[in-house]
Design a protein around this motif. Structure first.
Motif, PDB file in Angstrom:
ATOM      1  N   THR A 194      22.100   1.699  22.756  1.00 64.18           N
ATOM      2  CA  THR A 194      20.911   0.878  22.569  1.00 64.18           C
ATOM      3  C   THR A 194      20.516   0.860  21.100  1.00 64.18           C
ATOM      4  N   ALA A 195      19.918  -0.236  20.705  1.00 64.57           N
ATOM      5  CA  ALA A 195      19.485  -0.373  19.312  1.00 64.57           C
ATOM      6  C   ALA A 195      18.329   0.589  19.034  1.00 64.57           C
ATOM      7  N   ARG A 196      18.296   1.089  17.808  1.00 69.93           N
ATOM      8  CA  ARG A 196      17.198   1.971  17.420  1.00 69.93           C
ATOM      9  C   ARG A 196      15.945   1.131  17.214  1.00 69.93           C
ATOM     10  N   PRO A 197      14.770   1.631  17.624  1.00 75.89           N
ATOM     11  CA  PRO A 197      13.525   0.896  17.387  1.00 75.89           C
ATOM     12  C   PRO A 197      13.300   0.709  15.888  1.00 75.89           C
ATOM     13  N   THR A 198      12.840  -0.479  15.516  1.00 73.37           N
ATOM     14  CA  THR A 198      12.618  -0.794  14.109  1.00 73.37           C
ATOM     15  C   THR A 198      11.163  -0.539  13.715  1.00 73.37           C
ATOM     16  N   VAL A 199      10.991  -0.085  12.469  1.00 75.08           N
ATOM     17  CA  VAL A 199       9.666   0.299  11.978  1.00 75.08           C
ATOM     18  C   VAL A 199       9.421  -0.338  10.606  1.00 75.08           C
ATOM     19  N   LEU A 200       8.219  -0.863  10.428  1.00 76.71           N
ATOM     20  CA  LEU A 200       7.721  -1.302   9.128  1.00 76.71           C
ATOM     21  C   LEU A 200       6.758  -0.225   8.654  1.00 76.71           C
ATOM     22  N   LEU A 201       7.014   0.318   7.472  1.00 76.21           N
ATOM     23  CA  LEU A 201       6.255   1.435   6.930  1.00 76.21           C
ATOM     24  C   LEU A 201       5.358   0.940   5.799  1.00 76.21           C
ATOM     25  N   CYS A 202       4.032   1.047   5.983  1.00 80.90           N
ATOM     26  CA  CYS A 202       3.066   0.485   5.040  1.00 80.90           C
ATOM     27  C   CYS A 202       2.133   1.566   4.503  1.00 80.90           C
ATOM     28  N   ASP A 203       2.303   1.905   3.236  1.00 74.34           N
ATOM     29  CA  ASP A 203       1.457   2.895   2.581  1.00 74.34           C
ATOM     30  C   ASP A 203       1.566   2.671   1.084  1.00 74.34           C
ATOM     31  N   ASP A 204       0.455   2.833   0.373  1.00 74.76           N
ATOM     32  CA  ASP A 204       0.505   2.598  -1.077  1.00 74.76           C
ATOM     33  C   ASP A 204       1.170   3.738  -1.832  1.00 74.76           C
ATOM     34  N   SER A 205       1.443   4.847  -1.162  1.00 74.45           N
ATOM     35  CA  SER A 205       2.128   5.972  -1.794  1.00 74.45           C
ATOM     36  C   SER A 205       3.635   5.861  -1.560  1.00 74.45           C
ATOM     37  N   ARG A 206       4.370   5.616  -2.642  1.00 74.19           N
ATOM     38  CA  ARG A 206       5.829   5.508  -2.529  1.00 74.19           C
ATOM     39  C   ARG A 206       6.415   6.833  -2.036  1.00 74.19           C
ATOM     40  N   ALA A 207       5.859   7.948  -2.491  1.00 70.74           N
ATOM     41  CA  ALA A 207       6.347   9.266  -2.077  1.00 70.74           C
ATOM     42  C   ALA A 207       6.183   9.452  -0.568  1.00 70.74           C
ATOM     43  N   MET A 250      -5.395   0.974   1.220  1.00 70.86           N
ATOM     44  CA  MET A 250      -4.373   0.355   0.380  1.00 70.86           C
ATOM     45  C   MET A 250      -5.029  -0.705  -0.491  1.00 70.86           C
ATOM     46  N   PRO A 251      -4.393  -1.035  -1.612  1.00 70.52           N
ATOM     47  CA  PRO A 251      -4.946  -2.066  -2.481  1.00 70.52           C
ATOM     48  C   PRO A 251      -4.716  -3.479  -1.934  1.00 70.52           C
ATOM     49  N   GLU A 252      -5.443  -4.432  -2.495  1.00 73.29           N
ATOM     50  CA  GLU A 252      -5.339  -5.868  -2.236  1.00 73.29           C
ATOM     51  C   GLU A 252      -5.823  -6.291  -0.862  1.00 73.29           C
ATOM     52  N   VAL A 299       0.906  -1.379  16.388  1.00 75.16           N
ATOM     53  CA  VAL A 299       0.507  -0.838  15.093  1.00 75.16           C
ATOM     54  C   VAL A 299      -0.068   0.562  15.289  1.00 75.16           C
ATOM     55  N   VAL A 300       0.444   1.498  14.503  1.00 76.05           N
ATOM     56  CA  VAL A 300      -0.057   2.871  14.501  1.00 76.05           C
ATOM     57  C   VAL A 300      -0.677   3.104  13.122  1.00 76.05           C
ATOM     58  N   ILE A 301      -1.932   3.510  13.117  1.00 75.08           N
ATOM     59  CA  ILE A 301      -2.678   3.721  11.882  1.00 75.08           C
ATOM     60  C   ILE A 301      -2.341   5.084  11.289  1.00 75.08           C
ATOM     61  N   LEU A 302      -2.173   5.117   9.977  1.00 72.26           N
ATOM     62  CA  LEU A 302      -2.025   6.372   9.229  1.00 72.26           C
ATOM     63  C   LEU A 302      -3.335   6.614   8.505  1.00 72.26           C
ATOM     64  N   SER A 303      -3.888   7.813   8.622  1.00 73.25           N
ATOM     65  CA  SER A 303      -5.143   8.063   7.928  1.00 73.25           C
ATOM     66  C   SER A 303      -5.265   9.505   7.487  1.00 73.25           C
ATOM     67  N   SER A 304      -6.076   9.695   6.485  1.00 73.66           N
ATOM     68  CA  SER A 304      -6.405  11.035   6.028  1.00 73.66           C
ATOM     69  C   SER A 304      -7.540  11.574   6.886  1.00 73.66           C
ATOM     70  N   LEU A 305      -7.732  12.869   6.840  1.00 68.97           N
ATOM     71  CA  LEU A 305      -8.844  13.465   7.572  1.00 68.97           C
ATOM     72  C   LEU A 305     -10.158  12.863   7.102  1.00 68.97           C
ATOM     73  N   ASN A 327       1.038  -2.497  -0.017  1.00 70.76           N
ATOM     74  CA  ASN A 327      -0.341  -2.951   0.148  1.00 70.76           C
ATOM     75  C   ASN A 327      -0.436  -3.799   1.411  1.00 70.76           C
ATOM     76  N   GLY A 328      -1.662  -4.118   1.791  1.00 69.86           N
ATOM     77  CA  GLY A 328      -1.879  -4.834   3.045  1.00 69.86           C
ATOM     78  C   GLY A 328      -1.299  -6.236   3.080  1.00 69.86           C
ATOM     79  N   LEU A 329      -1.335  -6.935   1.953  1.00 73.95           N
ATOM     80  CA  LEU A 329      -0.764  -8.292   1.918  1.00 73.95           C
ATOM     81  C   LEU A 329       0.742  -8.242   2.137  1.00 73.95           C
TER      82      LEU A 329
END
Length: 122
Positions: free
Chosen positions: A2-15, A59-61, A80-86, A37-39
């Motif tokens: 089976t194909a692996r699930p695909t993910v779009l990773l969105c965060d302003d931190s390249r690291a 994120m910017p913009e 969509v799964v949100i990433l957030s800081s505490l 960024n969000g755009l």
């Protein structure tokens, strides 16, 4: 196979994107795109139609809330799964009301990420 699930990773931190991409690949996911960024996130979603989106709130913009709204306009069934800081609990709750499927706290725990993403795909 089976194909692996695909993910779009969105965060302003390249690291963070690099770290999370490695964790996702190890967990059996395929990172098909990244956005700083969000755009970019909205544009990448339109172009790639991934199975899942990991979306940072700050994120910017165009922030994560705005990007979430635009992604859900494009595809009301987007996962969509949100990433957030505490300390962003009210923002997380708002995103869940808007249609986000779940959230992950930063720093990302690889086992928690794998568990949450599989739950969202189920």
């Amino acid at each position: 196979m089976t194909a692996r699930p695909t993910v779009l990773l969105c965060d302003d931190s390249r690291a963070l994107r690099m770290l999370a991409a490695g964790q996702l690949e190890e967990a059996g996911f395929q990172v098909v795109g990244e956005a700083g960024n969000g755009l970019e996130a909205v544009g990448q979603y339109r172009a790639l139609k991934p199975d899942l989106v990991l979306l940072d709130l700050v994120m910017p913009e165009c922030d994560g809330r705005q990007a979430l709204a635009k992604i859900l306009e494009v595809d009301p069934d987007a996962r969509v799964v949100i990433l957030s800081s505490l300390g962003a609990q009210s923002d997380i709750e708002e995103c869940l009301r808007m249609g986000a499927r779940s959230y992950l706290q930063k720093p990302i725990d690889p086992e928690a990420m794998e568990r949450v993403l599989h739950q969202v795909l189920a």
